[in-house]
Design a protein around this motif. Structure first.
Motif, PDB file in Angstrom:
ATOM      1  N   SER A 209       8.471  24.334  31.162  1.00  0.00           N
ATOM      2  CA  SER A 209       8.710  25.663  30.594  1.00  0.00           C
ATOM      3  C   SER A 209       7.475  26.257  29.931  1.00  0.00           C
ATOM      4  N   ASP A 210       7.663  26.990  28.844  1.00  0.00           N
ATOM      5  CA  ASP A 210       6.568  27.712  28.216  1.00  0.00           C
ATOM      6  C   ASP A 210       5.717  26.835  27.305  1.00  0.00           C
ATOM      7  N   TYR A 211       6.087  25.569  27.163  1.00  0.00           N
ATOM      8  CA  TYR A 211       5.298  24.677  26.311  1.00  0.00           C
ATOM      9  C   TYR A 211       3.951  24.334  26.954  1.00  0.00           C
ATOM     10  N   TYR A 212       3.859  24.526  28.272  1.00  0.00           N
ATOM     11  CA  TYR A 212       2.668  24.114  29.007  1.00  0.00           C
ATOM     12  C   TYR A 212       1.940  25.312  29.612  1.00  0.00           C
ATOM     13  N   ALA A 213       0.624  25.258  29.527  1.00  0.00           N
ATOM     14  CA  ALA A 213      -0.202  26.151  30.334  1.00  0.00           C
ATOM     15  C   ALA A 213      -0.239  25.592  31.760  1.00  0.00           C
ATOM     16  N   ILE A 214      -0.335  26.463  32.734  1.00  0.00           N
ATOM     17  CA  ILE A 214      -0.414  26.043  34.134  1.00  0.00           C
ATOM     18  C   ILE A 214      -1.746  26.488  34.718  1.00  0.00           C
ATOM     19  N   GLY A 215      -2.418  25.560  35.336  1.00  0.00           N
ATOM     20  CA  GLY A 215      -3.696  25.859  35.959  1.00  0.00           C
ATOM     21  C   GLY A 215      -3.663  25.623  37.456  1.00  0.00           C
ATOM     22  N   TRP A 216      -4.552  26.302  38.152  1.00  0.00           N
ATOM     23  CA  TRP A 216      -4.788  26.045  39.578  1.00  0.00           C
ATOM     24  C   TRP A 216      -6.219  25.509  39.714  1.00  0.00           C
ATOM     25  N   TYR A 217      -6.343  24.471  40.510  1.00  0.00           N
ATOM     26  CA  TYR A 217      -7.637  23.895  40.848  1.00  0.00           C
ATOM     27  C   TYR A 217      -7.759  23.887  42.366  1.00  0.00           C
ATOM     28  N   HIS A 218      -8.972  23.821  42.866  1.00  0.00           N
ATOM     29  CA  HIS A 218      -9.138  23.604  44.299  1.00  0.00           C
ATOM     30  C   HIS A 218     -10.214  22.547  44.537  1.00  0.00           C
ATOM     31  N   GLN A 219     -10.110  21.933  45.706  1.00  0.00           N
ATOM     32  CA  GLN A 219     -11.091  20.926  46.092  1.00  0.00           C
ATOM     33  C   GLN A 219     -11.435  21.131  47.559  1.00  0.00           C
ATOM     34  N   ALA A 220     -12.671  21.505  47.796  1.00  0.00           N
ATOM     35  CA  ALA A 220     -13.160  21.692  49.155  1.00  0.00           C
ATOM     36  C   ALA A 220     -13.655  20.348  49.687  1.00  0.00           C
ATOM     37  N   PRO A 221     -13.700  20.196  51.011  1.00  0.00           N
ATOM     38  CA  PRO A 221     -14.157  18.927  51.596  1.00  0.00           C
ATOM     39  C   PRO A 221     -15.536  18.538  51.079  1.00  0.00           C
ATOM     40  N   GLY A 222     -15.646  17.309  50.592  1.00  0.00           N
ATOM     41  CA  GLY A 222     -16.918  16.814  50.125  1.00  0.00           C
ATOM     42  C   GLY A 222     -17.370  17.311  48.778  1.00  0.00           C
ATOM     43  N   LYS A 223     -16.499  18.049  48.094  1.00  0.00           N
ATOM     44  CA  LYS A 223     -16.866  18.614  46.793  1.00  0.00           C
ATOM     45  C   LYS A 223     -15.919  18.128  45.705  1.00  0.00           C
ATOM     46  N   GLU A 224     -16.348  18.329  44.467  1.00  0.00           N
ATOM     47  CA  GLU A 224     -15.522  17.973  43.322  1.00  0.00           C
ATOM     48  C   GLU A 224     -14.387  18.981  43.154  1.00  0.00           C
ATOM     49  N   ARG A 225     -13.310  18.515  42.560  1.00  0.00           N
ATOM     50  CA  ARG A 225     -12.223  19.414  42.202  1.00  0.00           C
ATOM     51  C   ARG A 225     -12.736  20.419  41.168  1.00  0.00           C
ATOM     52  N   GLU A 226     -12.318  21.677  41.311  1.00  0.00           N
ATOM     53  CA  GLU A 226     -12.868  22.771  40.492  1.00  0.00           C
ATOM     54  C   GLU A 226     -11.748  23.646  39.948  1.00  0.00           C
ATOM     55  N   PHE A 227     -11.878  24.012  38.700  1.00  0.00           N
ATOM     56  CA  PHE A 227     -10.927  24.940  38.088  1.00  0.00           C
ATOM     57  C   PHE A 227     -10.982  26.300  38.774  1.00  0.00           C
TER      58      PHE A 227
ATOM     59  N   SER B  59      -7.479  26.146  25.209  1.00  0.00           N
ATOM     60  CA  SER B  59      -8.892  26.479  25.018  1.00  0.00           C
ATOM     61  C   SER B  59      -9.807  25.558  25.805  1.00  0.00           C
ATOM     62  N   ASP B  60      -9.276  24.462  26.315  1.00  0.00           N
ATOM     63  CA  ASP B  60     -10.079  23.490  27.082  1.00  0.00           C
ATOM     64  C   ASP B  60      -9.563  23.406  28.510  1.00  0.00           C
ATOM     65  N   TYR B  61      -9.136  24.544  29.052  1.00  0.00           N
ATOM     66  CA  TYR B  61      -8.413  24.543  30.322  1.00  0.00           C
ATOM     67  C   TYR B  61      -9.249  24.168  31.536  1.00  0.00           C
ATOM     68  N   THR B  62     -10.575  24.205  31.422  1.00  0.00           N
ATOM     69  CA  THR B  62     -11.387  23.817  32.576  1.00  0.00           C
ATOM     70  C   THR B  62     -11.553  22.298  32.669  1.00  0.00           C
ATOM     71  N   ASN B  63     -11.036  21.588  31.691  1.00  0.00           N
ATOM     72  CA  ASN B  63     -11.121  20.126  31.660  1.00  0.00           C
ATOM     73  C   ASN B  63      -9.878  19.552  32.331  1.00  0.00           C
ATOM     74  N   GLY B  64     -10.042  19.056  33.529  1.00  0.00           N
ATOM     75  CA  GLY B  64      -8.908  18.539  34.288  1.00  0.00           C
ATOM     76  C   GLY B  64      -8.175  17.410  33.594  1.00  0.00           C
ATOM     77  N   ALA B  65      -8.862  16.702  32.711  1.00  0.00           N
ATOM     78  CA  ALA B  65      -8.246  15.580  32.000  1.00  0.00           C
ATOM     79  C   ALA B  65      -7.168  16.031  31.024  1.00  0.00           C
ATOM     80  N   ARG B  66      -7.142  17.324  30.697  1.00  0.00           N
ATOM     81  CA  ARG B  66      -6.142  17.853  29.764  1.00  0.00           C
ATOM     82  C   ARG B  66      -4.790  18.061  30.436  1.00  0.00           C
ATOM     83  N   TYR B  67      -4.759  17.996  31.759  1.00  0.00           N
ATOM     84  CA  TYR B  67      -3.526  18.293  32.485  1.00  0.00           C
ATOM     85  C   TYR B  67      -2.728  17.004  32.689  1.00  0.00           C
ATOM     86  N   ASP B  68      -1.478  17.030  32.263  1.00  0.00           N
ATOM     87  CA  ASP B  68      -0.629  15.840  32.340  1.00  0.00           C
ATOM     88  C   ASP B  68       0.050  15.679  33.693  1.00  0.00           C
TER      89      ASP B  68
END
Length: 125
Positions: A28-46, A104-113
């Motif tokens: 529900s509203d307790y969580y922020a939702i992010g989208w990331y993408h990962q292209a072939p051979g590249k790191e996952r990116e916010f 405030s730290d949404y670009t840090n993938g480690a923050r996502y549960d």
């Protein structure tokens, strides 16, 4: 617990797609939702994030003005509307949920549960 991303596919350059992320009801509203993408051979990116109530959003610079993130907590769904797609947008797209205190730290993938399984977007003629 997983989020369910869907809506990917093959689209021509300049085309549009709308990705959906089905969010478990307890998030529900307790969580922020992010989208990331990962292209072939590249790191996952916010790519984009939306706050718990949808009042705040932010985007990767390269998608600003082309992508729009939105959510409807009553429907437990988050969308990523993508327009003017470019070949460099080709990637697997993932949605993820982070406790709203980490917004405030949404670009840090480690923050996502919780993460979805990903949906492939291919932009090609």
């Amino acid at each position: 617990v997983q989020l369910q991303a869907s809506g990917g596919g093959l689209v021509q350059p300049g085309g549009s797609l709308r990705l959906s992320c089905a969010v478990p009801g307890f998030i529900s509203d307790y969580y922020a939702i992010g989208w990331y993408h990962q292209a072939p051979g590249k790191e996952r990116e916010f790519v984009a994030v939306i706050s718990g109530y949808g009042a705040s959003t932010d985007y990767l610079d390269s998608v600003k003005g082309r992508f729009t993130i939105s959510r409807d907590n009553d429907k437990n769904t988050v969308w990523l509307q993508m327009k003017s797609l470019k070949p460099e947008d080709t990637a697997v797209y993932y949605c993820a949920a982070a406790p709203r205190r980490y917004y405030s730290d949404y670009t840090n993938g480690a923050r996502y549960d919780y993460w979805g399984q990903g949906t492939l977007v291919t932009v090609s003629s």
